[in-house]
Design a protein around this motif. Structure first.
Motif, PDB file in Angstrom:
ATOM      1  N   UNK A  38      52.784 -12.685  20.131  1.00 41.67           N
ATOM      2  CA  UNK A  38      51.825 -13.524  21.446  1.00 41.67           C
ATOM      3  C   UNK A  38      50.245 -13.163  21.025  1.00 41.67           C
ATOM      4  N   UNK A  39      50.114 -11.684  20.710  1.00 37.22           N
ATOM      5  CA  UNK A  39      48.626 -11.349  20.634  1.00 37.22           C
ATOM      6  C   UNK A  39      48.175 -12.043  19.248  1.00 37.22           C
ATOM      7  N   UNK A  40      48.918 -11.712  18.129  1.00 38.89           N
ATOM      8  CA  UNK A  40      48.519 -12.401  17.027  1.00 38.89           C
ATOM      9  C   UNK A  40      48.245 -13.858  17.028  1.00 38.89           C
ATOM     10  N   UNK A  41      48.937 -14.786  17.810  1.00 38.17           N
ATOM     11  CA  UNK A  41      48.843 -15.926  18.026  1.00 38.17           C
ATOM     12  C   UNK A  41      47.601 -16.190  18.923  1.00 38.17           C
ATOM     13  N   UNK A  42      47.163 -15.387  19.810  1.00 40.80           N
ATOM     14  CA  UNK A  42      45.881 -15.528  20.732  1.00 40.80           C
ATOM     15  C   UNK A  42      44.822 -15.403  19.728  1.00 40.80           C
ATOM     16  N   UNK A  43      44.887 -14.365  18.862  1.00 40.06           N
ATOM     17  CA  UNK A  43      43.669 -14.059  18.221  1.00 40.06           C
ATOM     18  C   UNK A  43      43.274 -15.161  17.149  1.00 40.06           C
ATOM     19  N   UNK A  44      44.505 -15.787  16.635  1.00 41.87           N
ATOM     20  CA  UNK A  44      44.387 -16.741  15.546  1.00 41.87           C
ATOM     21  C   UNK A  44      43.708 -18.021  16.453  1.00 41.87           C
ATOM     22  N   UNK A  45      44.333 -18.339  17.477  1.00 44.16           N
ATOM     23  CA  UNK A  45      43.888 -19.412  18.394  1.00 44.16           C
ATOM     24  C   UNK A  45      42.725 -19.366  18.601  1.00 44.16           C
ATOM     25  N   UNK A  46      42.077 -18.273  19.144  1.00 44.92           N
ATOM     26  CA  UNK A  46      40.472 -17.962  19.441  1.00 44.92           C
ATOM     27  C   UNK A  46      39.608 -18.139  18.029  1.00 44.92           C
TER      28      UNK A  46
END
Length: 437
Positions: free
Chosen positions: A84-92
């Motif tokens: 979820x942290x990687x996904x958040x960084x990519x989305x941002x």
């Protein structure tokens, strides 16, 4: 006769010059790995320089327990917590790319994305956007001068690299000291947590200097190659819009994509990502055709013979990943981008042990390959579900392979954001060239 003598002297002079050049090339190449070690290590560092490896400098050379540490860092449970942290960084990052009215340099922005992922997810540092920009700029200076000639003179690349390293280590030391305060309420253990905890369990207290050096190595390992592969992934999807559409079809079939966006009620889990077979084929084909690293070095543990040539024990041997992929008989039509070659029906990569090795082979293959492929899979999912993008130049740029695979112009791409109704937010696209995918 005089003319013949002149030709002979000229030929001998040319031969001598070639031999001298080859000797200098060998000498310089032997210094490059030493330079990387020197550039990342303090003068008082007690860790020995590794032999025959381009991976983590101390793995297999100092303490066996470090292998167990990184087994934990990249375990299934750890990857699940990173997801979820990687996904958040990519989305941002994709939101920032889409909000830019101008085309972005994909390779440079992918470097920034990889760096942010390493700092915030892998190391668990909580730094401000301003600090992140400063650290990224400093790290770029460090990497750009990493393989300079080891000549310590003012204004030399070597001196710039050392200066950037020292500045970077100061920032990292500050982040390490603040880490216990920032870990309250954190729901997972990052790589640095595991490293420090495992050191204590094994009766080895890592000094601040060793922590800083280990941190830089972790960032370095996740930086250049991941950025290269991310850029290649975006370029491949631009070149082959039918592949992108098949990715979207797979996401729809699994209930992950609805009305052009990821279903918010459908949480993205590691097992779900792994089960996406076509996505797996796409990532494998990107890494086959655009392998970030050309090859690696190993040391011959015993004398052996290869194609009639004897390789003595102790010699350094370089194997070429790219040439292996290009010449392996198991791959059909090697220049074509064909993800289906990795499908269950064809399984071209299963026909031999060392025909497909984007992360190296044997016991010293890349320890972070599972994290790297997870990152690329999440990026592909987000690109397929939340982004519209198009090439901003008349044709695709030429790709070069040094120091890692990347387009000569960085790949200029225009990203579009999506509004709440999942409609394209139109920009001045008539000035841009290429087909939107």
């Amino acid at each position: 006769m005089l003319f013949d003598s002149f030709d002979l002297i000229s030929a001998l002079a040319t031969l001598a010059a070639c031999l001298v050049s080859m000797a200098l090339l060998v000498a310089v190449s032997q210094q490059l790995w030493q330079l990387r070690w020197t550039a990342t290590r303090d003068k008082n560092c007690k860790l020995p320089m590794p032999k025959g490896s381009m991976g983590f400098p101390f793995i297999g050379e100092t303490c066996h327990w470090l292998l167990q540490v990184f087994a934990k860092v990249f375990s299934h449970e750890a990857l699940e917590s990173y997801l979820p942290k990687i996904q958040q960084v990519i989305q941002e990052s994709l939101r920032v790319w889409s909000s830019n009215p101008e085309p972005i340099n994909v390779y440079r922005e992918s470097q920034r994305l990889s760096f942010t992922m390493a700092v915030r997810v892998l190391l668990g540092f909580r730094v401000s956007e301003e600090e992140m920009r400063h650290q990224f700029s400093t790290f770029q200076d460090f990497v750009n001068n990493l393989f300079s000639l080891p000549i310590d003179l003012p204004f030399s690349g070597y001196r710039k690299g050392i200066r950037a390293r020292d500045t970077l280590q100061k920032s990292i030391e500050k982040a390490i000291r603040e880490k216990p305060l920032c870990s309250q309420g954190k729901d997972y253990s990052d790589a640095l947590d595991v490293l420090m905890e495992s050191a204590k369990e094994n009766g080895t207290e890592l000094s601040m200097q060793e922590l800083k050096e280990s941190t830089i190595e972790l960032i370095f390992a996740a930086f250049a190659t991941t950025a290269s592969a991310s850029t290649s992934l975006i370029m491949a999807l631009l070149r082959h819009p039918q592949v992108l559409e098949r990715l979207r079809e797979e996401l729809r079939g699994r209930g992950l994509l609805h009305n052009g966006c990821l279903c918010p009620e459908q949480e993205l889990r590691l097992d779900t990502i792994i089960s996406l077979k076509y996505l797996d084929c796409v990532i494998k084909e990107v890494l086959r055709l655009y392998t970030p690293v050309s090859g690696a070095y190993r040391t011959a543990m015993q004398t052996f013979e290869l194609d009639g040539v004897q390789i003595p024990k102790g010699w350094s041997v370089m194997y070429s990943i790219r040439d292996t992929h290009d010449t392996a008989a198991v791959f059909k039509d090697v220049e074509a981008f064909d993800p289906d070659r990795f499908s269950q029906e064809r399984s071209e990569d299963k026909e031999g042990r060392f025909h497909y090795l984007p992360f190296g082979g044997g016991v010293r293959s890349c320890l972070g390959k599972q994290l790297a492929t997870l990152f690329l899979r999440i990026l592909a999912i987000e690109l397929a579900s939340t982004s519209r993008f198009e090439l901003a130049t008349r044709q695709f740029p030429r790709v070069i392979t040094v120091p890692v695979v990347h387009p000569v112009d960085g790949l200029k791409v225009k990203f579009y954001g999506l509004d709440s109704n999942q409609n394209e937010i139109l920009a001045k696209s008539d000035e841009l060239l290429g087909a939107t995918v």
